[in-house]
Design an enzyme around this catalytic site. Structure first.
Site, short mmCIF file in Angstrom:
data_model
loop_
_atom_site.label_atom_id
_atom_site.label_comp_id
_atom_site.label_asym_id
_atom_site.label_seq_id
_atom_site.Cartn_x
_atom_site.Cartn_y
_atom_site.Cartn_z
N LYS A 29 0.82 -1.22 0.00
CA LYS A 29 0.00 0.00 0.00
C LYS A 29 0.85 1.26 0.00
O LYS A 29 0.51 2.25 -0.66
CB LYS A 29 -0.97 0.02 1.18
CG LYS A 29 -0.33 0.21 2.55
CD LYS A 29 -1.38 0.21 3.65
CE LYS A 29 -0.75 0.33 5.02
NZ LYS A 29 -0.20 1.65 5.31
N THR A 30 1.99 1.26 0.74
CA THR A 30 2.84 2.45 0.77
C THR A 30 3.42 2.73 -0.61
O THR A 30 3.54 3.89 -1.03
CB THR A 30 3.97 2.28 1.80
OG1 THR A 30 3.40 1.96 3.07
CG2 THR A 30 4.78 3.56 1.94
N ASP A 213 -4.07 7.41 5.12
CA ASP A 213 -3.53 6.06 5.30
C ASP A 213 -4.12 5.44 6.58
O ASP A 213 -4.53 6.16 7.49
CB ASP A 213 -2.00 6.15 5.41
CG ASP A 213 -1.33 4.78 5.45
OD1 ASP A 213 -1.95 3.81 4.96
OD2 ASP A 213 -0.20 4.70 5.95
N GLU A 214 -4.16 4.12 6.64
CA GLU A 214 -4.69 3.39 7.81
C GLU A 214 -6.08 3.89 8.18
O GLU A 214 -6.40 4.14 9.35
CB GLU A 214 -3.74 3.52 9.01
CG GLU A 214 -2.33 3.02 8.76
CD GLU A 214 -2.22 1.50 8.71
OE1 GLU A 214 -3.28 0.83 8.76
OE2 GLU A 214 -1.10 0.99 8.60
N GLN A 244 -7.64 -5.39 9.69
CA GLN A 244 -6.56 -5.01 10.60
C GLN A 244 -6.98 -3.88 11.55
O GLN A 244 -6.14 -3.16 12.08
CB GLN A 244 -5.32 -4.59 9.81
CG GLN A 244 -4.70 -5.72 8.99
CD GLN A 244 -3.38 -5.35 8.38
OE1 GLN A 244 -2.35 -5.26 9.04
NE2 GLN A 244 -3.40 -5.11 7.08
N ARG A 601 2.18 -11.17 10.10
CA ARG A 601 3.52 -10.60 10.30
C ARG A 601 4.58 -11.57 9.79
O ARG A 601 5.71 -11.17 9.53
CB ARG A 601 3.81 -10.32 11.78
CG ARG A 601 2.91 -9.34 12.52
CD ARG A 601 2.68 -8.07 11.79
NE ARG A 601 1.46 -8.16 11.01
CZ ARG A 601 1.13 -7.33 10.02
NH1 ARG A 601 1.96 -6.38 9.67
NH2 ARG A 601 0.00 -7.46 9.37
#
Length: 667
Positions: A29-30, A213-214, A244, A601
């Site tokens: 995504k970044t 973002d987020e 998330q 993770r």
């Protein structure tokens, strides 16, 4: 664009309607966000100053700007990339007059906020936990953009009525002291944009394109802030993942995904489902687990990486056995495959689980990093000196005054402070200016009056010097004048401890100087202090060596956004994960999302551990496996129960451990 997959490329190019990018874990995504920043400037000719990108942590904001810089060069410096709270701080600094604030307002940290609430609400008799609950309730109301009056109107019981009354008193004191807490950095801009048409139109004209973002972590106030900034043009992209969303306890509302669709009917959705992080089997288990939660938007992670080995489950006798086995497993894999310690992570639900793992790592002389220790800004000497800084820029900061009026000791006792506080309250003033009024002589006399006035004059003298002259010189002279270094040596248990604390103070002053004299973004003393205070609130930690070769130990919440080749999720038991409070409150869905975050993770291997018995509050309790283990695909799990191992398997484990120990000694 050649480095993007089709979904990422589509997300970058889509600008004609509002956009939600549903970005799964490890889906790049970044990369998509930074390419979109470059696309807006280079291809669509937006000016960098008109683009605002907002996220939740300083680390994420730094990474976003650094990666944009690699694509755009010097133009990236002019982009407005920040956290939500930094954006709010900058907004308030520009619109302080409309908000009826002094330019030299103060930011309160959590301790100062609690102290002000206790004092303003006359709540000294309350237990700390009750006061904390009141503060949490007030925070929830602020995040919902509710005033004290509105909070009182919806209060359901006596506890909430008490909280609403305390909220009203707390807000009055904040206003009188020109002090803002963390929640105000979102509340005030959102309310200002809602209520002031001229300012709303001005900012909507400034913010030509908005990226969030987020997004799944936004609360009510953050959503309203975003909505008012976007306006009717709705030129925005939000990036998030409802799977998330793990921060409901601090106000995050995953329902904002649903509200977004209602408020912006033209919203388009693009899904990033290709995962670049994990092996296929790990993703299959993550998808299977999270499918048990309801979804507004369906998605499924996939990867072109290898399928990978089974996910193992270590069934241990007790918590000490669990720590021993996990550490042995790490040591054996490290030696067998010549890996680095930093490639391993131990993830747990609560910090209290870390102690036995620390003990086992220390015994094996394995280096480790436990995240969540005391932050640099939480140290007493740093809080003291920051309080001096705060008082230098805002003499109405009563919380700072109370912290340092007798640090170092000036023979100003509790009775003196009480009399000064009563006088200031009658005069509707703050403590420092009241100390210098003639009327205070009716309350104080002799040594107490002299001591209070000398302290107030000291602060005013160096505040004037900091404003008109060299601020760093003024700060250093102030520390010398109060004898702070000598006081540290008087208080410390050893000269070595005092020396370390004084070095911390010098580091803080150095950071202050770095902000004032920054080559690209210099500022005055006042703003430099506020930047330090905001850094404290956002990071709560000193800069760390990210390349240290250490086993990483952290909570599942803290692990979000990170990745490790080899992950150990420990304590996979009912009442630990899911947590007993969540079970009682019926909030299993967020706990399942937390387990999903932990699983995703892992890049290459994932090992779960659980205990048959565990010590809790000094008692031995029998444990049940977490329901989340039963929700994973059976064929992809390998249960390692020592009691059911054959003699050959046990011999192989002993042989592996012996080989690992020999390799460790050779190393």
């Amino acid at each position: 664009m050649s480095s993007l997959n089709p979904a990422q490329s589509q997300a970058v190019k889509h600008v004609h309607t509002p956009l939600l990018v549903l970005a799964g874990a490890g889906s790049g995504k970044t990369l998509a966000i930074t390419h979109k920043l470059a696309h807006l400037v280079r291809s669509l000719y937006y000016t960098p100053e008109s683009i605002y990108a907002v996220t939740f942590t300083n680390k994420a904001a730094r990474e976003m700007k650094e990666r944009a810089g690699k694509l755009m060069g010097e133009e990236a410096v002019r982009l407005n990339v920040s956290t939500f709270h930094t954006f709010g701080l900058n907004f308030i600094r520009q619109e302080y007059k409309a908000l009826q604030l002094k330019r030299s307002f103060t930011l309160l940290d959590e301790d100062d906020s609690m102290a002000m609430l206790r004092e303003a609400g006359n709540l000294g008799q309350l237990d700390k936990q009750v006061l904390f609950a009141l503060r949490h309730e007030i925070s929830n109301w602020k995040n919902a953009l509710l005033t004290p009056e509105q909070a009182m109107a919806i209060a359901k019981d006596k506890d909430q009525q008490l909280a609403a009354t305390a909220y009203a008193a707390y807000e009055r004191t904040q206003r009188a002291c020109h002090a803002l807490d963390f929640d105000d950095l979102i509340l005030l801009p959102a309310a200002c944009l809602r209520d002031n048409l001229d300012i709303r139109e001005k900012w909507q004209d400034k913010v030509r394109y908005l990226l969030i973002d987020e997004y799944q972590d936004t609360n009510g106030a953050q959503y309203e802030l975003m909505k008012f900034l976007a306006g009717t043009r709705a030129a925005f992209t939000v990036v998030g993942d409802d799977d998330q969303s793990i921060y409901a306890w601090r106000g995050a509302n995953p329902e904002n995904l649903n509200i977004l669709q209602q408020d912006f009917p033209k919203l388009q959705v693009i899904k990033l489902e290709q995962n670049y992080r994990s092996f296929g089997r790990i993703l299959k288990c993550a998808n299977t687990l999270i499918a048990n939660n309801p979804h507004l938007f369906e998605k499924s992670l996939w990867s072109q990486k290898t399928y990978g080995e089974p996910l193992r489950v270590l069934s241990c006798k007790n918590d000490e056995d669990e720590a021993e086995r996990v550490v042995n497993e790490i040591m054996m894999r490290k030696m067998r495959f010549n890996l680095n310690w930093k490639q391993f992570a131990i993830l747990f639900r609560g910090n209290h689980q870390a102690r036995l793992f620390e003990k086992a790592l220390i015994e094996k002389r394995i280096p480790y990093k436990l995240s969540g220790g005391q932050s640099f800004f939480a140290k007493a000497e740093i809080k003291d000196v920051l309080a001096y800084f705060r008082l230098l820029v805002n003499e109405d900061d009563d919380a700072a005054f109370l912290r340092i009026v007798n640090v170092p000791r000036r023979d100003i006792g509790a009775v003196t402070i009480e009399k000064l506080g009563a006088y200031a309250q009658r005069r509707h003033g703050s403590l420092l200016p009241s100390s210098l009024e003639l009327g205070i002589e009716s309350e104080l006399n002799g040594r107490s009056l002299t001591a209070v006035r000398q302290f107030a004059e000291l602060i005013r003298r160096y505040a004037e010097q900091a404003r008109k002259g060299d601020a760093l010189e003024a700060v250093n002279e102030l520390l010398k004048a109060i004898g702070y270094e000598g006081w540290l040596y008087e208080q410390a248990s050893s000269p070595k401890v005092a020396q370390s604390r004084w070095q911390n103070v010098q580091d803080l002053v150095s950071w202050l100087g770095n902000h004032i004299n920054h080559p690209q973004d210099p500022c005055d003393f006042e703003e430099a202090v506020n930047r330090l205070l905001l850094r404290d609130m956002l990071e709560r930690s000193a800069e760390e060596d990210r390349n240290a070769d250490e086993v990483q130990m952290l909570t599942l919440h803290a692990a979000k956004g990170l990745e490790y080749p080899h992950v150990y999720m420990v304590g996979m038991e009912e009442e630990l994960l899911p947590h007993h409070v969540s079970i009682e409150e019926g909030n299993i869905e967020e706990e399942r999302r937390l387990a999903y975050v932990g699983i995703t993770r892992a890049q290459e291997t994932l090992v779960f551990s659980l205990c048959k018995t565990r010590k809790r509050y000094g008692e031995l309790v029998h444990c049940e496996p977490s329901r989340f283990l039963t929700e994973l695909p059976v064929d992809d799990l390998q249960w390692d129960d020592q009691r059911n191992q054959s003699e050959e398997q046990k011999a192989q484990v002993r042989e592996d451990r012996l080989a690992a120990l020999k390799a460790l000694l050779d190393d």
